[in-house]
Design a protein around this motif. Structure first.
Motif, PDB file in Angstrom:
ATOM      1  N   THR A  34      -9.158  -6.456  -1.147  1.00 19.80           N
ATOM      2  CA  THR A  34      -8.130  -6.864  -1.817  1.00 19.80           C
ATOM      3  C   THR A  34      -6.900  -6.509  -0.842  1.00 19.80           C
ATOM      4  O   THR A  34      -5.703  -7.002  -0.680  1.00 19.80           O
ATOM      5  CB  THR A  34      -8.563  -5.672  -3.375  1.00 19.80           C
ATOM      6  OG1 THR A  34      -8.773  -4.056  -2.544  1.00 19.80           O
ATOM      7  CG2 THR A  34      -9.116  -5.843  -3.960  1.00 19.80           C
ATOM      8  N   ALA A  35      -7.025  -5.652   0.365  1.00 22.63           N
ATOM      9  CA  ALA A  35      -6.502  -5.400   1.285  1.00 22.63           C
ATOM     10  C   ALA A  35      -6.174  -6.890   1.588  1.00 22.63           C
ATOM     11  O   ALA A  35      -4.363  -6.937   2.388  1.00 22.63           O
ATOM     12  CB  ALA A  35      -6.930  -3.660   1.841  1.00 22.63           C
ATOM     13  N   GLU A  36      -6.946  -7.511   2.427  1.00 19.91           N
ATOM     14  CA  GLU A  36      -6.869  -8.450   3.160  1.00 19.91           C
ATOM     15  C   GLU A  36      -6.345  -9.612   1.680  1.00 19.91           C
ATOM     16  O   GLU A  36      -5.348 -10.568   2.094  1.00 19.91           O
ATOM     17  CB  GLU A  36      -8.006  -9.668   3.148  1.00 19.91           C
ATOM     18  CG  GLU A  36      -9.312  -8.555   4.217  1.00 19.91           C
ATOM     19  CD  GLU A  36     -10.225  -9.201   4.277  1.00 19.91           C
ATOM     20  OE1 GLU A  36     -10.801  -9.428   4.356  1.00 19.91           O
ATOM     21  OE2 GLU A  36     -10.995  -8.504   5.741  1.00 19.91           O
ATOM     22  N   LEU A  37      -6.127  -9.720   0.648  1.00 19.77           N
ATOM     23  CA  LEU A  37      -5.644  -9.926  -0.528  1.00 19.77           C
ATOM     24  C   LEU A  37      -3.924  -9.791  -0.340  1.00 19.77           C
ATOM     25  O   LEU A  37      -3.160 -10.517  -1.251  1.00 19.77           O
ATOM     26  CB  LEU A  37      -6.321 -10.352  -1.031  1.00 19.77           C
ATOM     27  CG  LEU A  37      -7.482 -11.198  -1.891  1.00 19.77           C
ATOM     28  CD1 LEU A  37      -8.303 -10.974  -3.124  1.00 19.77           C
ATOM     29  CD2 LEU A  37      -7.462 -12.421  -1.221  1.00 19.77           C
ATOM     30  N   GLY A  38      -3.352  -8.751   0.159  1.00 21.25           N
ATOM     31  CA  GLY A  38      -2.618  -8.152  -0.442  1.00 21.25           C
ATOM     32  C   GLY A  38      -2.168  -7.460  -1.856  1.00 21.25           C
ATOM     33  O   GLY A  38      -1.240  -7.794  -2.124  1.00 21.25           O
ATOM     34  N   TYR A  39      -3.607  -7.334  -1.729  1.00 21.53           N
ATOM     35  CA  TYR A  39      -2.997  -6.728  -3.769  1.00 21.53           C
ATOM     36  C   TYR A  39      -1.861  -5.156  -3.529  1.00 21.53           C
ATOM     37  O   TYR A  39      -2.805  -4.121  -2.248  1.00 21.53           O
ATOM     38  CB  TYR A  39      -4.412  -6.271  -3.871  1.00 21.53           C
ATOM     39  CG  TYR A  39      -4.395  -5.837  -5.240  1.00 21.53           C
ATOM     40  CD1 TYR A  39      -4.122  -6.419  -6.988  1.00 21.53           C
ATOM     41  CD2 TYR A  39      -5.029  -4.521  -6.172  1.00 21.53           C
ATOM     42  CE1 TYR A  39      -3.871  -5.879  -8.027  1.00 21.53           C
ATOM     43  CE2 TYR A  39      -5.183  -4.165  -7.478  1.00 21.53           C
ATOM     44  CZ  TYR A  39      -5.021  -4.692  -8.285  1.00 21.53           C
ATOM     45  OH  TYR A  39      -4.638  -4.205  -9.489  1.00 21.53           O
ATOM     46  N   CYS A  40      -1.079  -5.432  -4.083  1.00 21.01           N
ATOM     47  CA  CYS A  40      -0.411  -4.273  -4.003  1.00 21.01           C
ATOM     48  C   CYS A  40       0.069  -3.126  -5.406  1.00 21.01           C
ATOM     49  O   CYS A  40       1.333  -2.235  -5.129  1.00 21.01           O
ATOM     50  CB  CYS A  40       1.365  -5.066  -4.023  1.00 21.01           C
ATOM     51  SG  CYS A  40       1.738  -5.961  -5.552  1.00 21.01           S
TER      52      CYS A  40
END
Length: 208
Positions: A34-40
């Protein structure tokens, strides 16, 4: 698991059992992917919580806490009494390892929640009210366990606001005097890098 495939399986879940299985399969790699997807959302929700809840005022409940990404940041901002609930036992084990939550419980949204009336100063949730996840009726139990004068802070996927009955449920609760609207954001991206079509809105309500 490939991050896009994992996300697709989560959105495609049609029962709580399928959703739990999808998150169980994703739990170990969830944070990295999710970090790689930019989940904020787990980090952005702290802005709304700290805007409406004074430092140290609690307890707070993180609904759908997953691997517990939000807890450590709220703790760093001065909130010590943070509890969490999630459907996935695998996710909760990771959340427990972060050491930011005073209690963690496994529960299914849409059913009775294991807390007394008015237990929490505020309840917040991000990424839970989306495709294939919790029903709009789950908000009733969230209101029940929030104390009068407390806040409910939610993000909801824009594409299901009307079709899944969220706007109607929000209006019914306001009309019946259960809560009043305090703040509503414009639609914004849940993923800063990928999935540009995934937009959510944030809502803040004050329980009566």
């Amino acid at each position: 698991m490939n991050d896009k495939r994992a996300l697709d399986l989560v959105y495609a879940a049609s029962t709580p059992e399928e959703l739990a299985d999808a998150y169980a399969a994703w739990a170990a790699s969830y944070d990295r992917e999710t970090a790689e997807l930019g989940y904020c959302l787990p980090f952005l929700i702290t802005s709304w919580v700290t805007r409406h809840v004074a430092k140290g005022d609690g307890p707070l409940l993180d609904v759908g806490c997953g691997t517990g990404l939000t807890g450590p940041y709220l703790k760093a901002l001065g909130h010590e009494a943070i509890e969490g609930l999630d459907l996935s036992a695998d996710m909760l084990r990771i959340a427990e390892s972060r050491g930011a939550y005073t209690a963690l419980k496994q529960a299914e949204l849409g059913k009775d929640l294991p807390w007394q009336d008015g237990h929490f100063r505020a309840v917040f949730s991000t990424g839970v009210f989306t495709e294939g996840h919790a029903p709009a009726t789950a908000v009733d139990e969230i209101v029940r366990i929030t104390r009068p004068g407390g806040h409910v802070i939610l993000t909801v996927r824009d594409s299901i606001l009307e079709t899944a009955g969220f706007l109607a449920r929000f209006s019914d609760l306001e009309a019946s005097g259960k809560w009043r609207s305090v703040e509503e954001s414009p639609p914004f991206r849940a993923f800063a890098i990928a999935e540009p079509e995934v937009l959510v809105k944030a809502f803040v309500f004050r329980v009566s």
